[in-house]
Design an enzyme around this catalytic site. Structure first.
Site, PDB file in Angstrom:
ATOM      1  N   SER A   1       0.874  -1.187   0.000  1.00  0.00           N
ATOM      2  CA  SER A   1       0.000   0.000   0.000  1.00  0.00           C
ATOM      3  C   SER A   1       0.901   1.224   0.000  1.00  0.00           C
ATOM      4  O   SER A   1       2.071   1.141   0.412  1.00  0.00           O
ATOM      5  CB  SER A   1      -0.855  -0.010   1.279  1.00  0.00           C
ATOM      6  OG  SER A   1      -1.497   1.240   1.486  1.00  0.00           O
TER       7      SER A   1
ATOM      8  N   TYR B   1      -1.789  -0.674  10.514  1.00  0.00           N
ATOM      9  CA  TYR B   1      -1.787  -0.947   9.068  1.00  0.00           C
ATOM     10  C   TYR B   1      -0.479  -0.474   8.433  1.00  0.00           C
ATOM     11  O   TYR B   1       0.137  -1.193   7.638  1.00  0.00           O
ATOM     12  CB  TYR B   1      -2.998  -0.246   8.432  1.00  0.00           C
ATOM     13  CG  TYR B   1      -3.242  -0.563   6.974  1.00  0.00           C
ATOM     14  CD1 TYR B   1      -3.626  -1.839   6.570  1.00  0.00           C
ATOM     15  CD2 TYR B   1      -3.115   0.422   5.996  1.00  0.00           C
ATOM     16  CE1 TYR B   1      -3.872  -2.126   5.227  1.00  0.00           C
ATOM     17  CE2 TYR B   1      -3.362   0.155   4.657  1.00  0.00           C
ATOM     18  CZ  TYR B   1      -3.743  -1.128   4.274  1.00  0.00           C
ATOM     19  OH  TYR B   1      -3.983  -1.393   2.947  1.00  0.00           O
TER      20      TYR B   1
HETATM   21  P1  NDP Z   1     -11.181  -6.348  -0.010  1.00  0.00           P
HETATM   22  O1  NDP Z   1     -11.667  -6.142   1.386  1.00  0.00           O
HETATM   23  O2  NDP Z   1     -12.093  -6.168  -1.156  1.00  0.00           O
HETATM   24  O3  NDP Z   1     -10.490  -7.785  -0.134  1.00  0.00           O
HETATM   25  C1  NDP Z   1      -9.692  -8.314   0.857  1.00  0.00           C
HETATM   26  C2  NDP Z   1      -9.382  -9.743   0.488  1.00  0.00           C
HETATM   27  O4  NDP Z   1      -8.531 -10.317   1.497  1.00  0.00           O
HETATM   28  C3  NDP Z   1     -10.628 -10.588   0.405  1.00  0.00           C
HETATM   29  O5  NDP Z   1     -10.548 -11.415  -0.724  1.00  0.00           O
HETATM   30  C4  NDP Z   1     -10.598 -11.408   1.682  1.00  0.00           C
HETATM   31  O6  NDP Z   1     -11.192 -12.659   1.455  1.00  0.00           O
HETATM   32  C5  NDP Z   1      -9.096 -11.549   1.915  1.00  0.00           C
HETATM   33  N1  NDP Z   1      -8.745 -11.788   3.309  1.00  0.00           N
HETATM   34  C6  NDP Z   1      -8.849 -10.941   4.354  1.00  0.00           C
HETATM   35  N2  NDP Z   1      -8.459 -11.534   5.486  1.00  0.00           N
HETATM   36  C7  NDP Z   1      -8.060 -12.790   5.144  1.00  0.00           C
HETATM   37  C8  NDP Z   1      -7.544 -13.893   5.864  1.00  0.00           C
HETATM   38  N3  NDP Z   1      -7.349 -13.856   7.188  1.00  0.00           N
HETATM   39  N4  NDP Z   1      -7.241 -15.038   5.183  1.00  0.00           N
HETATM   40  C9  NDP Z   1      -7.445 -15.102   3.854  1.00  0.00           C
HETATM   41  N5  NDP Z   1      -7.934 -14.094   3.114  1.00  0.00           N
HETATM   42  C10 NDP Z   1      -8.245 -12.950   3.755  1.00  0.00           C
HETATM   43  O7  NDP Z   1      -9.939  -5.363  -0.130  1.00  0.00           O
HETATM   44  P2  NDP Z   1      -8.978  -4.950  -1.341  1.00  0.00           P
HETATM   45  O8  NDP Z   1      -9.227  -5.752  -2.532  1.00  0.00           O
HETATM   46  O9  NDP Z   1      -9.040  -3.490  -1.409  1.00  0.00           O
HETATM   47  O10 NDP Z   1      -7.569  -5.308  -0.667  1.00  0.00           O
HETATM   48  C11 NDP Z   1      -6.626  -6.202  -1.238  1.00  0.00           C
HETATM   49  C12 NDP Z   1      -5.255  -5.789  -0.767  1.00  0.00           C
HETATM   50  O11 NDP Z   1      -4.959  -4.487  -1.243  1.00  0.00           O
HETATM   51  C13 NDP Z   1      -5.103  -5.722   0.757  1.00  0.00           C
HETATM   52  O12 NDP Z   1      -3.862  -6.261   1.134  1.00  0.00           O
HETATM   53  C14 NDP Z   1      -5.141  -4.238   1.040  1.00  0.00           C
HETATM   54  O13 NDP Z   1      -4.445  -3.890   2.216  1.00  0.00           O
HETATM   55  C15 NDP Z   1      -4.466  -3.692  -0.194  1.00  0.00           C
HETATM   56  N6  NDP Z   1      -4.756  -2.299  -0.469  1.00  0.00           N
HETATM   57  C16 NDP Z   1      -6.032  -1.860  -0.704  1.00  0.00           C
HETATM   58  C17 NDP Z   1      -6.275  -0.520  -0.925  1.00  0.00           C
HETATM   59  C18 NDP Z   1      -7.651   0.024  -1.152  1.00  0.00           C
HETATM   60  O14 NDP Z   1      -7.833   1.247  -1.092  1.00  0.00           O
HETATM   61  N7  NDP Z   1      -8.654  -0.794  -1.483  1.00  0.00           N
HETATM   62  C19 NDP Z   1      -5.178   0.465  -0.953  1.00  0.00           C
HETATM   63  C20 NDP Z   1      -3.876  -0.113  -0.704  1.00  0.00           C
HETATM   64  C21 NDP Z   1      -3.678  -1.442  -0.477  1.00  0.00           C
HETATM   65  P3  NDP Z   1     -12.275 -13.347   2.445  1.00  0.00           P
HETATM   66  O15 NDP Z   1     -13.173 -12.266   2.916  1.00  0.00           O
HETATM   67  O16 NDP Z   1     -12.899 -14.430   1.642  1.00  0.00           O
HETATM   68  O17 NDP Z   1     -11.430 -13.894   3.534  1.00  0.00           O
END
Ligand code: NDP
Length: 256
Positions: A140, A153
């Site tokens: 990020s 975070y």
């Molecule tokens: P979402 O909340 O849409 O997706 C998060 C994903 O992570 C889901 O598929 C969820 O799957 C999975 N996840 C969360 N916890 C676990 C766990 N304990 N085990 C396995 N899977 C897990 O968020 P984003 O798509 O936005 O985020 C994806 C990445 O991008 C993250 O690392 C986030 O920090 C990073 N990011 C996002 C930004 C944003 O503004 N959106 C900006 C910068 C970075 P499930 O619920 O099925 O477990």
């Protein structure tokens, strides 16, 4: 070559929705077979079915070492050794430092940092054995600078970039690259939840809260998941072999 990743098996954590689902689709379009993982088995099954026959969904919580071991074994049985690992699973929670308790700190560190460490431990030996590999960590802009109300975070994402750099150096003489992409605010559930929290805690109108997030990007917009996916896809190409240890901001110029 239209499918430069044909014959490669990619595993994308958190690949059932958001940025991870866009990355999975991008790698599929480049010819890879893709295992998507997450905690929600039903969502993963539906997402994999929609992505097509080269996609497979496995429930695997990245905070559970036994689940990771079992998940990687199941994935390898389906599509062969994992050549590409995208550590995308992550959670984002914000709170003032005084309200950031150990439970919140541990939740974020275990998911966003230790989860990536454990998945890399599971994947890298196979990459070394087959003689080709790509690790891409979805960090990020919070991994490159400090953000108020985000100590846990920011610490996790800075840690993920440290892991990226150290592992890249350690593997530099092997055919395995390790990089990070650093999105700015991106149109996914995380931003929706962030906006819900700001509205709940401050009583401000949602449009004002959104305007504040958008204002951090010099292009005055949110990033699209597909834009992050394109950067990840490029890092996985055979021609990107000299790019390693990098943390590439996908953020409209938010950081320079
Ligand atoms: P979402 O909340 O849409 O997706 C998060 C994903 O992570 C889901 O598929 C969820 O799957 C999975 N996840 C969360 N916890 C676990 C766990 N304990 N085990 C396995 N899977 C897990 O968020 P984003 O798509 O936005 O985020 C994806 C990445 O991008 C993250 O690392 C986030 O920090 C990073 N990011 C996002 C930004 C944003 O503004 N959106 C900006 C910068 C970075 P499930 O619920 O099925 O477990």
């Amino acid at each position: 070559m239209t499918e430069p990743l044909a014959g490669r098996h990619a595993l994308v954590t958190g690949g059932g929705r958001g940025i991870g689902a866009a990355i999975a689709r991008q790698l599929l379009s480049l010819g890879a077979s893709v295992t998507i993982t997450g905690r929600d088995a039903a969502r993963l099954r539906a997402a994999a079915a929609e992505m097509g026959e080269r996609a497979f969904g496995i429930a695997m919580d990245v905070t559970d070492p036994a689940a990771i071991e079992a998940g990687f074994a199941e994935a390898a049985k389906r599509f062969g050794p994992i050549a590409i690992l995208v550590n995308n699973a992550g959670i984002a929670k914000a709170a003032p430092f005084g309200k950031t308790d150990l439970t919140m700190w541990d939740d974020i560190l275990r998911t966003d940092l230790t989860g990536a460490f454990l998945c890399a431990k599971a994947a890298v030996p196979g990459m070394l054995a087959v003689g080709w590999g790509r690790v891409v960590n979805v960090a990020s802009t919070a991994g490159l600078t400090g953000l108020a109300y985000c100590t846990a975070y920011c610490a996790a994402k800075h840690g993920l970039i440290g892991l990226t750099r150290a592992l890249a150096r350690e593997l530099a003489l092997k055919p395995v690259t390790v990089n990070a992409v650093c999105p700015g605010y991106t149109e996914t559930d995380i931003v929706e939840t962030t906006l819900d929290n700001i509205v709940a805690k401050t009583g401000r109108p949602r449009e004002d809260a959104l305007a504040d997030l958008v204002a951090q990007n010099p292009q005055k917009r949110l990033i699209k998941p597909q834009e992050v996916a394109e950067a990840v896809g490029w890092l996985c190409l055979p021609g990107s072999a000299s790019i390693t240890g990098q943390s590439i901001a996908v953020a409209g110029g938010e950081l320079m």
